[in-house]
Design a protein around this motif. Structure first.
Motif, PDB file in Angstrom:
ATOM      1  N   VAL A  64       0.924  -1.316   0.015  1.00 55.58           N
ATOM      2  CA  VAL A  64      -0.331   0.147  -0.033  1.00 55.58           C
ATOM      3  C   VAL A  64       0.986   1.185   0.023  1.00 55.58           C
ATOM      4  CG1 VAL A  64      -1.648   1.230   1.245  1.00 55.58           C
ATOM      5  CG2 VAL A  64      -1.882  -0.988   0.926  1.00 55.58           C
ATOM      6  N   VAL A  65       1.909   1.335   0.824  1.00 57.99           N
ATOM      7  CA  VAL A  65       2.901   2.362   0.881  1.00 57.99           C
ATOM      8  C   VAL A  65       3.470   2.776  -0.363  1.00 57.99           C
ATOM      9  CG1 VAL A  65       4.753   3.545   2.026  1.00 57.99           C
ATOM     10  CG2 VAL A  65       3.149   2.428   3.318  1.00 57.99           C
ATOM     11  N   LEU A  66       3.715   1.521  -1.285  1.00 56.83           N
ATOM     12  CA  LEU A  66       4.342   1.598  -2.494  1.00 56.83           C
ATOM     13  C   LEU A  66       3.426   2.548  -3.401  1.00 56.83           C
ATOM     14  CD1 LEU A  66       6.409   0.936  -4.666  1.00 56.83           C
ATOM     15  CD2 LEU A  66       5.211  -1.338  -5.150  1.00 56.83           C
ATOM     16  N   ARG A  67       2.216   2.065  -3.181  1.00 60.33           N
ATOM     17  CA  ARG A  67       1.161   3.005  -4.355  1.00 60.33           C
ATOM     18  C   ARG A  67       0.946   4.315  -3.692  1.00 60.33           C
ATOM     19  NH1 ARG A  67       2.119   1.207  -8.408  1.00 60.33           N
ATOM     20  NH2 ARG A  67       0.545   2.778  -8.860  1.00 60.33           N
ATOM     21  N   LEU A  68       1.193   4.737  -2.522  1.00 58.53           N
ATOM     22  CA  LEU A  68       1.121   5.955  -1.991  1.00 58.53           C
ATOM     23  C   LEU A  68       2.240   6.559  -2.795  1.00 58.53           C
ATOM     24  CD1 LEU A  68       0.195   5.756   1.709  1.00 58.53           C
ATOM     25  CD2 LEU A  68      -1.039   6.713  -0.133  1.00 58.53           C
ATOM     26  N   MET A  69       3.593   6.162  -2.660  1.00 58.34           N
ATOM     27  CA  MET A  69       4.598   6.670  -3.139  1.00 58.34           C
ATOM     28  C   MET A  69       4.492   6.888  -4.815  1.00 58.34           C
ATOM     29  SD  MET A  69       8.587   5.316  -3.417  1.00 58.34           S
ATOM     30  CE  MET A  69       8.499   4.060  -4.433  1.00 58.34           C
ATOM     31  N   ARG A  70       3.988   5.853  -5.471  1.00 60.36           N
ATOM     32  CA  ARG A  70       4.021   5.799  -7.036  1.00 60.36           C
ATOM     33  C   ARG A  70       2.779   6.938  -7.317  1.00 60.36           C
ATOM     34  NH1 ARG A  70       5.651   1.180  -9.223  1.00 60.36           N
ATOM     35  NH2 ARG A  70       7.717   0.675  -8.779  1.00 60.36           N
ATOM     36  N   THR A  71       1.850   7.198  -6.618  1.00 66.28           N
ATOM     37  CA  THR A  71       0.789   8.208  -6.956  1.00 66.28           C
ATOM     38  C   THR A  71       1.037   9.535  -6.259  1.00 66.28           C
ATOM     39  OG1 THR A  71      -0.366   7.166  -4.865  1.00 66.28           O
ATOM     40  CG2 THR A  71      -0.908   6.487  -7.046  1.00 66.28           C
ATOM     41  N   GLU A  72       2.162   9.748  -5.718  1.00 66.47           N
ATOM     42  CA  GLU A  72       2.601  11.018  -5.064  1.00 66.47           C
ATOM     43  C   GLU A  72       1.797  11.515  -3.878  1.00 66.47           C
ATOM     44  OE1 GLU A  72       3.564  13.499  -8.197  1.00 66.47           O
ATOM     45  OE2 GLU A  72       5.319  12.616  -8.944  1.00 66.47           O
ATOM     46  N   ARG A  73       1.267  10.563  -3.066  1.00 70.21           N
ATOM     47  CA  ARG A  73       0.550  10.927  -2.108  1.00 70.21           C
ATOM     48  C   ARG A  73       1.121  10.815  -0.465  1.00 70.21           C
ATOM     49  NH1 ARG A  73      -5.193  10.648  -2.781  1.00 70.21           N
ATOM     50  NH2 ARG A  73      -5.004  11.816  -1.086  1.00 70.21           N
ATOM     51  N   ASP A 119      16.238  -0.177  -5.765  1.00 70.38           N
ATOM     52  CA  ASP A 119      16.338   0.235  -7.080  1.00 70.38           C
ATOM     53  C   ASP A 119      15.915  -0.915  -8.023  1.00 70.38           C
ATOM     54  OD1 ASP A 119      18.128  -1.915  -6.430  1.00 70.38           O
ATOM     55  OD2 ASP A 119      20.009  -0.928  -7.441  1.00 70.38           O
ATOM     56  N   ASN A 120      14.741  -1.528  -7.399  1.00 71.11           N
ATOM     57  CA  ASN A 120      14.180  -2.378  -8.125  1.00 71.11           C
ATOM     58  C   ASN A 120      12.668  -2.433  -8.344  1.00 71.11           C
ATOM     59  OD1 ASN A 120      15.729  -4.841  -9.718  1.00 71.11           O
ATOM     60  ND2 ASN A 120      16.895  -4.233  -7.644  1.00 71.11           N
ATOM     61  N   GLY A 121      12.271  -1.111  -7.537  1.00 70.94           N
ATOM     62  CA  GLY A 121      10.847  -0.808  -7.656  1.00 70.94           C
ATOM     63  C   GLY A 121      10.202  -1.028  -6.421  1.00 70.94           C
ATOM     64  N   GLY A 122      10.673  -1.267  -5.358  1.00 73.84           N
ATOM     65  CA  GLY A 122      10.110  -1.584  -4.184  1.00 73.84           C
ATOM     66  C   GLY A 122      10.393  -0.741  -2.747  1.00 73.84           C
ATOM     67  N   VAL A 123       9.476  -0.940  -1.645  1.00 72.20           N
ATOM     68  CA  VAL A 123       9.848  -0.068  -0.598  1.00 72.20           C
ATOM     69  C   VAL A 123      10.331  -1.381   0.491  1.00 72.20           C
ATOM     70  CG1 VAL A 123       8.482   1.787  -1.205  1.00 72.20           C
ATOM     71  CG2 VAL A 123       7.579  -0.017   0.061  1.00 72.20           C
ATOM     72  N   LEU A 124      10.588  -0.824   1.630  1.00 72.12           N
ATOM     73  CA  LEU A 124      11.011  -1.643   2.921  1.00 72.12           C
ATOM     74  C   LEU A 124      10.614  -0.905   3.999  1.00 72.12           C
ATOM     75  CD1 LEU A 124      12.592  -4.025   3.931  1.00 72.12           C
ATOM     76  CD2 LEU A 124      14.592  -2.738   4.191  1.00 72.12           C
ATOM     77  N   TYR A 197      12.257 -11.674  -3.536  1.00 68.53           N
ATOM     78  CA  TYR A 197      12.233 -11.132  -4.764  1.00 68.53           C
ATOM     79  C   TYR A 197      12.240 -12.087  -5.894  1.00 68.53           C
ATOM     80  CZ  TYR A 197      13.530  -8.122  -8.773  1.00 68.53           C
ATOM     81  OH  TYR A 197      13.651  -7.192  -9.844  1.00 68.53           O
ATOM     82  N   PRO A 198      11.623 -12.265  -6.975  1.00 71.79           N
ATOM     83  CA  PRO A 198      11.263 -13.377  -7.962  1.00 71.79           C
ATOM     84  C   PRO A 198      12.344 -13.864  -8.778  1.00 71.79           C
ATOM     85  CG  PRO A 198      10.264 -11.342  -8.925  1.00 71.79           C
ATOM     86  CD  PRO A 198      10.850 -10.983  -7.385  1.00 71.79           C
ATOM     87  N   ARG A 199      13.589 -13.124  -8.723  1.00 74.27           N
ATOM     88  CA  ARG A 199      14.697 -13.645  -9.574  1.00 74.27           C
ATOM     89  C   ARG A 199      15.852 -13.253  -8.684  1.00 74.27           C
ATOM     90  NH1 ARG A 199      17.176  -9.440 -12.357  1.00 74.27           N
ATOM     91  NH2 ARG A 199      15.762  -7.552 -12.498  1.00 74.27           N
ATOM     92  N   ALA A 200      17.096 -13.948  -9.046  1.00 76.16           N
ATOM     93  CA  ALA A 200      18.404 -13.791  -8.245  1.00 76.16           C
ATOM     94  C   ALA A 200      19.009 -12.437  -8.958  1.00 76.16           C
ATOM     95  CB  ALA A 200      19.322 -15.006  -8.611  1.00 76.16           C
ATOM     96  N   VAL A 201      19.846 -11.753  -8.156  1.00 75.75           N
ATOM     97  CA  VAL A 201      20.196 -10.412  -8.535  1.00 75.75           C
ATOM     98  C   VAL A 201      21.955 -10.603  -8.211  1.00 75.75           C
ATOM     99  CG1 VAL A 201      18.145  -9.313  -8.798  1.00 75.75           C
ATOM    100  CG2 VAL A 201      19.576  -9.183  -6.424  1.00 75.75           C
ATOM    101  N   THR A 202      22.441  -9.864  -8.872  1.00 72.54           N
ATOM    102  CA  THR A 202      24.046  -9.684  -8.299  1.00 72.54           C
ATOM    103  C   THR A 202      24.339  -8.233  -7.696  1.00 72.54           C
ATOM    104  OG1 THR A 202      24.755  -8.969 -10.349  1.00 72.54           O
ATOM    105  CG2 THR A 202      25.009 -11.137  -9.776  1.00 72.54           C
ATOM    106  N   ARG A 203      23.292  -7.322  -7.987  1.00 79.73           N
ATOM    107  CA  ARG A 203      23.455  -6.010  -7.536  1.00 79.73           C
ATOM    108  C   ARG A 203      22.175  -5.509  -6.927  1.00 79.73           C
ATOM    109  NH1 ARG A 203      28.230  -3.552  -8.504  1.00 79.73           N
ATOM    110  NH2 ARG A 203      29.370  -4.488 -10.174  1.00 79.73           N
ATOM    111  N   HIS A 209      14.415   7.104   0.598  1.00 83.56           N
ATOM    112  CA  HIS A 209      13.628   8.092  -0.243  1.00 83.56           C
ATOM    113  C   HIS A 209      13.568   9.477  -0.148  1.00 83.56           C
ATOM    114  CE1 HIS A 209      10.823   8.993  -3.315  1.00 83.56           C
ATOM    115  NE2 HIS A 209       9.746   9.259  -2.499  1.00 83.56           N
ATOM    116  N   THR A 210      13.567  10.360  -0.993  1.00 81.21           N
ATOM    117  CA  THR A 210      13.515  11.884  -0.638  1.00 81.21           C
ATOM    118  C   THR A 210      12.230  12.302   0.234  1.00 81.21           C
ATOM    119  OG1 THR A 210      12.357  12.098  -2.924  1.00 81.21           O
ATOM    120  CG2 THR A 210      14.823  12.395  -2.783  1.00 81.21           C
ATOM    121  N   GLU A 211      11.447  11.528   0.275  1.00 78.95           N
ATOM    122  CA  GLU A 211      10.201  11.857   1.135  1.00 78.95           C
ATOM    123  C   GLU A 211      10.010  10.862   2.384  1.00 78.95           C
ATOM    124  OE1 GLU A 211       6.415  13.722  -0.520  1.00 78.95           O
ATOM    125  OE2 GLU A 211       7.061  12.678  -2.442  1.00 78.95           O
TER     126      GLU A 211
END
Length: 217
Positions: A64-73, A119-124, A197-203, A209-211
């Motif tokens: 839900v917080v991800l959607r608040l960030m994406r919709t600038e709320r 840097d893969n589109g999520g929040v923590l 995360y659905p796939r293995a990453v090396t980075r 975040h700025t807000e």
């Protein structure tokens, strides 16, 4: 202005949901676990919404917080949380939520907390885990790991992120605080608030975040 109350997945069978729905009337909505853009965005479009209360898991809240960030709320919406199981919720521990957090979520005041994203589109919001880790990890300009670790835990912290590096049971964990943590490691699947995360990453990078998040806690 009004509150949007979201019951996620099986949380809608709980006693807390009955209290939330009873207090909120038409402002209460049942949505799937780890809700998607299509589940959340239409409910956020109402200009009168100035408070969102999520009843569910840490992963539900993060979605839900991800959607608040994406919709600038983020700036104009406060966020309350009623965990389905406080003992299993890292967010509840970080926010120091009471055992019964319904009244707090509905009527409490907010305070600004660092919002961590990746840097893969999520929040923590509660706990991020990389386990095991082999490679190099930086917290800001400081080397947090060069080599092997059995587990690395990342949480939101005062500066942005708090990092704990566990090398083995006989060695004391090393801790670091900074604005960001960067991983350059062998292929691994980071876990964000209980969701792998659905796939293995090396980075991988978690960073402030700025807000900030206007959390009710």
């Amino acid at each position: 202005m009004g509150a949007l109350i979201l019951g996620c997945g099986t949380a809608v069978t709980s006693g807390d949901w009955r209290k939330l729905a009873s207090a909120s009337g038409s402002g209460a909505h049942e949505i799937p676990a780890t809700p998607s853009k299509n589940d959340v965005d239409p409910l956020l479009k109402a200009d009168e919404v100035d408070r969102v209360v999520v009843h569910g898991t840490d992963a539900d809240l993060a979605a839900v917080v991800l959607r608040l960030m994406r919709t600038e709320r983020l700036e104009d919406v406060t966020v309350g949380f009623v965990p389905v199981d406080r003992k299993l919720s890292h967010v509840a521990q970080l926010w120091d939520l009471p055992v019964d957090s319904v009244d707090l979520a509905l009527t409490g005041s907010d305070r600004a907390l660092p919002l961590v994203r990746d840097d893969n589109g999520g929040v923590l919001l509660g706990l991020g885990v990389v386990a095991p880790a082999t490679g190099t990890v930086y917290c800001d300009d400081v080397v947090a790991l060069r080599g092997d670790a059995s587990r690395i835990e990342v949480r939101p912290g005062p500066a942005g992120v708090s990092v704990k590096v566990v090398r083995g049971r006989l060695r004391r964990p090393a801790t670091f605080d900074g604005r960001a943590v960067q991983f350059g490691v062998d292929g691994t699947r980071p876990v964000r608030d209980g969701v792998e995360y659905p796939r293995a990453v090396t980075r991988w990078t978690w960073y402030r975040h700025t807000e900030d998040l206007r959390a009710i806690c």
